[in-house]
Design an enzyme around this catalytic site. Structure first.
Site, PDB file in Angstrom:
ATOM      1  N   GLY A 195       0.825  -1.213   0.000  1.00  0.00           N
ATOM      2  CA  GLY A 195       0.000   0.000   0.000  1.00  0.00           C
ATOM      3  C   GLY A 195       0.854   1.256   0.000  1.00  0.00           C
ATOM      4  O   GLY A 195       0.562   2.218   0.709  1.00  0.00           O
ATOM      5  N   SER A 197       1.267   3.351  -2.470  1.00  0.00           N
ATOM      6  CA  SER A 197       0.885   4.353  -3.473  1.00  0.00           C
ATOM      7  C   SER A 197       0.350   5.643  -2.864  1.00  0.00           C
ATOM      8  O   SER A 197       0.453   6.710  -3.474  1.00  0.00           O
ATOM      9  CB  SER A 197      -0.174   3.762  -4.420  1.00  0.00           C
ATOM     10  OG  SER A 197      -1.187   3.092  -3.690  1.00  0.00           O
ATOM     11  N   ARG A 198      -0.217   5.538  -1.655  1.00  0.00           N
ATOM     12  CA  ARG A 198      -0.889   6.715  -1.076  1.00  0.00           C
ATOM     13  C   ARG A 198      -0.681   6.769   0.433  1.00  0.00           C
ATOM     14  O   ARG A 198      -0.253   5.803   1.046  1.00  0.00           O
ATOM     15  CB  ARG A 198      -2.397   6.658  -1.360  1.00  0.00           C
ATOM     16  CG  ARG A 198      -2.756   6.797  -2.805  1.00  0.00           C
ATOM     17  CD  ARG A 198      -4.261   6.802  -3.025  1.00  0.00           C
ATOM     18  NE  ARG A 198      -4.862   5.486  -2.886  1.00  0.00           N
ATOM     19  CZ  ARG A 198      -5.838   5.185  -2.031  1.00  0.00           C
ATOM     20  NH1 ARG A 198      -6.336   6.115  -1.236  1.00  0.00           N
ATOM     21  NH2 ARG A 198      -6.344   3.971  -1.981  1.00  0.00           N
ATOM     22  N   ASP A 252      -2.683  -7.625  -4.842  1.00  0.00           N
ATOM     23  CA  ASP A 252      -3.709  -7.686  -3.800  1.00  0.00           C
ATOM     24  C   ASP A 252      -3.136  -8.525  -2.665  1.00  0.00           C
ATOM     25  O   ASP A 252      -2.913  -9.731  -2.827  1.00  0.00           O
ATOM     26  CB  ASP A 252      -4.980  -8.327  -4.381  1.00  0.00           C
ATOM     27  CG  ASP A 252      -6.065  -8.502  -3.331  1.00  0.00           C
ATOM     28  OD1 ASP A 252      -5.805  -8.239  -2.125  1.00  0.00           O
ATOM     29  OD2 ASP A 252      -7.174  -8.908  -3.699  1.00  0.00           O
ATOM     30  N   ASN A 280       1.485  -2.296   5.415  1.00  0.00           N
ATOM     31  CA  ASN A 280       0.724  -1.058   5.568  1.00  0.00           C
ATOM     32  C   ASN A 280      -0.625  -1.089   4.840  1.00  0.00           C
ATOM     33  O   ASN A 280      -1.544  -0.370   5.222  1.00  0.00           O
ATOM     34  CB  ASN A 280       1.581   0.101   5.030  1.00  0.00           C
ATOM     35  CG  ASN A 280       0.776   1.347   4.787  1.00  0.00           C
ATOM     36  OD1 ASN A 280       0.518   2.130   5.696  1.00  0.00           O
ATOM     37  ND2 ASN A 280       0.347   1.549   3.531  1.00  0.00           N
ATOM     38  N   SER A 338      -3.486   0.012  14.742  1.00  0.00           N
ATOM     39  CA  SER A 338      -4.250   1.255  14.901  1.00  0.00           C
ATOM     40  C   SER A 338      -4.643   1.399  16.365  1.00  0.00           C
ATOM     41  O   SER A 338      -4.786   0.390  17.075  1.00  0.00           O
ATOM     42  CB  SER A 338      -5.521   1.194  14.045  1.00  0.00           C
ATOM     43  OG  SER A 338      -6.423   2.225  14.425  1.00  0.00           O
ATOM     44  N   TYR A 377     -12.836  -3.538  11.430  1.00  0.00           N
ATOM     45  CA  TYR A 377     -11.509  -2.912  11.391  1.00  0.00           C
ATOM     46  C   TYR A 377     -10.767  -3.147  12.717  1.00  0.00           C
ATOM     47  O   TYR A 377      -9.579  -3.486  12.735  1.00  0.00           O
ATOM     48  CB  TYR A 377     -11.696  -1.420  11.113  1.00  0.00           C
ATOM     49  CG  TYR A 377     -10.422  -0.632  10.938  1.00  0.00           C
ATOM     50  CD1 TYR A 377      -9.693  -0.711   9.753  1.00  0.00           C
ATOM     51  CD2 TYR A 377      -9.955   0.210  11.938  1.00  0.00           C
ATOM     52  CE1 TYR A 377      -8.524   0.024   9.581  1.00  0.00           C
ATOM     53  CE2 TYR A 377      -8.796   0.953  11.776  1.00  0.00           C
ATOM     54  CZ  TYR A 377      -8.087   0.861  10.596  1.00  0.00           C
ATOM     55  OH  TYR A 377      -6.936   1.597  10.429  1.00  0.00           O
ATOM     56  N   LYS A 407      -7.202  -5.045  13.276  1.00  0.00           N
ATOM     57  CA  LYS A 407      -6.021  -4.359  13.822  1.00  0.00           C
ATOM     58  C   LYS A 407      -5.580  -4.939  15.171  1.00  0.00           C
ATOM     59  O   LYS A 407      -4.397  -4.909  15.504  1.00  0.00           O
ATOM     60  CB  LYS A 407      -6.302  -2.855  13.926  1.00  0.00           C
ATOM     61  CG  LYS A 407      -6.486  -2.182  12.555  1.00  0.00           C
ATOM     62  CD  LYS A 407      -5.244  -2.337  11.693  1.00  0.00           C
ATOM     63  CE  LYS A 407      -5.372  -1.662  10.349  1.00  0.00           C
ATOM     64  NZ  LYS A 407      -4.149  -1.789   9.530  1.00  0.00           N
ATOM     65  N   ILE A 421      -4.771   9.991  11.432  1.00  0.00           N
ATOM     66  CA  ILE A 421      -3.790  10.525  10.490  1.00  0.00           C
ATOM     67  C   ILE A 421      -4.526  11.037   9.250  1.00  0.00           C
ATOM     68  O   ILE A 421      -5.418  10.359   8.733  1.00  0.00           O
ATOM     69  CB  ILE A 421      -2.773   9.435  10.073  1.00  0.00           C
ATOM     70  CG1 ILE A 421      -2.215   8.699  11.306  1.00  0.00           C
ATOM     71  CG2 ILE A 421      -1.657  10.043   9.221  1.00  0.00           C
ATOM     72  CD1 ILE A 421      -1.445   9.539  12.302  1.00  0.00           C
TER      73      ILE A 421
HETATM   74  P1  NAP Z   1      -5.097   4.988   2.371  1.00  0.00           P
HETATM   75  O1  NAP Z   1      -4.682   6.390   2.199  1.00  0.00           O
HETATM   76  O2  NAP Z   1      -6.517   4.599   2.145  1.00  0.00           O
HETATM   77  O3  NAP Z   1      -4.144   4.064   1.450  1.00  0.00           O
HETATM   78  C1  NAP Z   1      -4.341   2.669   1.443  1.00  0.00           C
HETATM   79  C2  NAP Z   1      -3.232   2.009   0.659  1.00  0.00           C
HETATM   80  O4  NAP Z   1      -3.412   0.592   0.734  1.00  0.00           O
HETATM   81  C3  NAP Z   1      -3.238   2.365  -0.820  1.00  0.00           C
HETATM   82  O5  NAP Z   1      -1.904   2.386  -1.260  1.00  0.00           O
HETATM   83  C4  NAP Z   1      -3.998   1.201  -1.454  1.00  0.00           C
HETATM   84  O6  NAP Z   1      -3.655   0.978  -2.833  1.00  0.00           O
HETATM   85  C5  NAP Z   1      -3.495   0.047  -0.602  1.00  0.00           C
HETATM   86  N1  NAP Z   1      -4.362  -1.115  -0.549  1.00  0.00           N
HETATM   87  C6  NAP Z   1      -5.648  -1.203  -0.105  1.00  0.00           C
HETATM   88  N2  NAP Z   1      -6.083  -2.468  -0.197  1.00  0.00           N
HETATM   89  C7  NAP Z   1      -5.065  -3.214  -0.709  1.00  0.00           C
HETATM   90  C8  NAP Z   1      -4.899  -4.572  -1.049  1.00  0.00           C
HETATM   91  N3  NAP Z   1      -5.896  -5.479  -0.881  1.00  0.00           N
HETATM   92  N4  NAP Z   1      -3.723  -4.973  -1.565  1.00  0.00           N
HETATM   93  C9  NAP Z   1      -2.717  -4.083  -1.739  1.00  0.00           C
HETATM   94  N5  NAP Z   1      -2.795  -2.783  -1.443  1.00  0.00           N
HETATM   95  C10 NAP Z   1      -3.971  -2.355  -0.934  1.00  0.00           C
HETATM   96  O7  NAP Z   1      -4.751   4.456   3.863  1.00  0.00           O
HETATM   97  P2  NAP Z   1      -3.862   5.125   5.016  1.00  0.00           P
HETATM   98  O8  NAP Z   1      -4.721   6.037   5.787  1.00  0.00           O
HETATM   99  O9  NAP Z   1      -2.575   5.615   4.473  1.00  0.00           O
HETATM  100  O10 NAP Z   1      -3.602   3.853   5.948  1.00  0.00           O
HETATM  101  C11 NAP Z   1      -2.461   3.030   5.802  1.00  0.00           C
HETATM  102  C12 NAP Z   1      -2.461   1.995   6.923  1.00  0.00           C
HETATM  103  O11 NAP Z   1      -2.454   2.651   8.192  1.00  0.00           O
HETATM  104  C13 NAP Z   1      -3.687   1.081   6.929  1.00  0.00           C
HETATM  105  O12 NAP Z   1      -3.324  -0.212   7.332  1.00  0.00           O
HETATM  106  C14 NAP Z   1      -4.580   1.718   7.984  1.00  0.00           C
HETATM  107  O13 NAP Z   1      -5.476   0.811   8.531  1.00  0.00           O
HETATM  108  C15 NAP Z   1      -3.543   2.204   8.971  1.00  0.00           C
HETATM  109  N6  NAP Z   1      -4.029   3.289   9.830  1.00  0.00           N
HETATM  110  C16 NAP Z   1      -4.433   4.466   9.287  1.00  0.00           C
HETATM  111  C17 NAP Z   1      -4.893   5.482  10.139  1.00  0.00           C
HETATM  112  C18 NAP Z   1      -5.356   6.819   9.628  1.00  0.00           C
HETATM  113  O14 NAP Z   1      -5.827   7.636  10.453  1.00  0.00           O
HETATM  114  N7  NAP Z   1      -5.224   7.131   8.349  1.00  0.00           N
HETATM  115  C19 NAP Z   1      -4.943   5.250  11.515  1.00  0.00           C
HETATM  116  C20 NAP Z   1      -4.529   4.026  12.017  1.00  0.00           C
HETATM  117  C21 NAP Z   1      -4.064   3.050  11.169  1.00  0.00           C
HETATM  118  P3  NAP Z   1      -4.376   1.843  -4.031  1.00  0.00           P
HETATM  119  O15 NAP Z   1      -3.787   3.234  -3.971  1.00  0.00           O
HETATM  120  O16 NAP Z   1      -4.000   1.116  -5.265  1.00  0.00           O
HETATM  121  O17 NAP Z   1      -5.833   1.837  -3.734  1.00  0.00           O
END
Ligand code: NAP
Length: 248
Positions: A13, A15-16, A64, A91, A143, A156, A160, A189
């Site tokens: 993950g 990419s973003r 995936d 991630n 998380s 979720y 986690k 975040i």
């Molecule tokens: P995000 O911006 O939604 O980005 C998700 C990333 O995961 C993207 O690169 C997406 O690829 C990839 N992805 C999703 N499903 C996938 C799959 N089945 N196989 C491969 N890649 C996959 O998420 P984020 O906020 O950066 O979160 C990143 C991690 O931190 C996650 O595990 C999330 O649960 C955890 N987290 C986030 C927060 C928060 O507040 N943001 C808080 C606690 C934990 P595409 O770009 O191709 O869609």
């Protein structure tokens, strides 16, 4: 000063959001970066270009993480490109929020597949080679929701919390082989994942953060890079909250 020169990192993950920031932070410290993405090829290519601009070698692979064959192909591509995998950052993750009473079974399964099974498959794919090379750093994204629960996120939270259980278990399995396994538990975040949250919910969350600000992806990326470095060699099986004090 952390030095990851000569190390190769796989970031799922990448990419973003947080994953992208992790790729850049690891690249900044000299690592080769292999990132995977689900479908957003343009964003993945942009992360590769940003890593290269920092002087690192980088590669994007569509994968995936819930599919064992695709995960193996990702790890094979990384090993072929750079010789070995030293760092794995699990991630990739998704949300499908809703109250339990109305949550569809498919939404439970999808979140567990991406977040929990995906982490399992990636760890399984790198464990043997890391054991053989007697070196490895695995960092899993949990998380605060996995620590404390959250209404509307039963699926979720389960995924986690499961990540934490797997982190500690594998840490015990691999501790004697030079492989550390840790988790970071971000709070709120600012990424695409949290952008869809209603303003009222964001304001309520903010009031629960002692540091009175939302987190940036870079806040998490710096913690991940530390756990991925030699400086963290004596740390394993830990969960590091990166949440502005939210989970104290
Ligand atoms: P995000 O911006 O939604 O980005 C998700 C990333 O995961 C993207 O690169 C997406 O690829 C990839 N992805 C999703 N499903 C996938 C799959 N089945 N196989 C491969 N890649 C996959 O998420 P984020 O906020 O950066 O979160 C990143 C991690 O931190 C996650 O595990 C999330 O649960 C955890 N987290 C986030 C927060 C928060 O507040 N943001 C808080 C606690 C934990 P595409 O770009 O191709 O869609």
């Amino acid at each position: 000063m952390m030095d990851l020169a000569g190390k190769t990192a796989v970031v799922t993950g990448g990419s973003r959001g947080i994953g992208r920031a992790v790729c850049l932070e690891l690249a900044r410290h000299g690592a080769n970066v292999v990132l995977c993405y689900a479908g957003n090829e343009a964003a993945a290519n942009e992360t590769v270009a940003a890593c290269e601009a920092l002087g690192a070698k980088a590669l994007a692979v569509q994968c995936d993480v819930s599919d064992a064959a695709q995960v193996q192909a990702l790890m094979d591509a990384a090993a072929k490109a750079f010789g070995a995998i030293h760092i794995l950052v699990n991630n990739a993750g998704i949300t499908r929020d809703g109250l339990l009473m109305t949550m569809k079974e498919a939404d439970f399964d999808a979140v567990l597949a991406a977040n929990l099974k995906g982490t399992f498959l990636c760890m399984k794919a790198v464990s043997r080679p890391m054991m053989k090379q007697r070196y490895g750093r695995i960092v899993n994204l949990s998380s605060v929701v996995g620590l404390r629960g959250n209404a509307g996120q039963v699926n979720y939270a389960a995924s986690k919390a499961g990540v934490i259980g797997m982190t500690k278990s594998l840490a015990k399995e691999l501790a004697s082989r030079g492989v550390t396994v840790n988790a970071v538990a971000p709070g709120f975040i600012e990424t695409d994942m949290t952008a869809a949250m209603p303003e009222a919910a964001k304001t309520a969350t903010l009031s629960a953060i002692p540091m009175s600000r939302l987190g940036a992806p870079e806040d998490v990326a710096r913690a991940v890079a530390f756990l991925a470095s030699d400086e963290a060699a004596y740390i394993t099986g830990q969960v590091l909250a990166v949440d502005g004090g939210m989970s104290m």
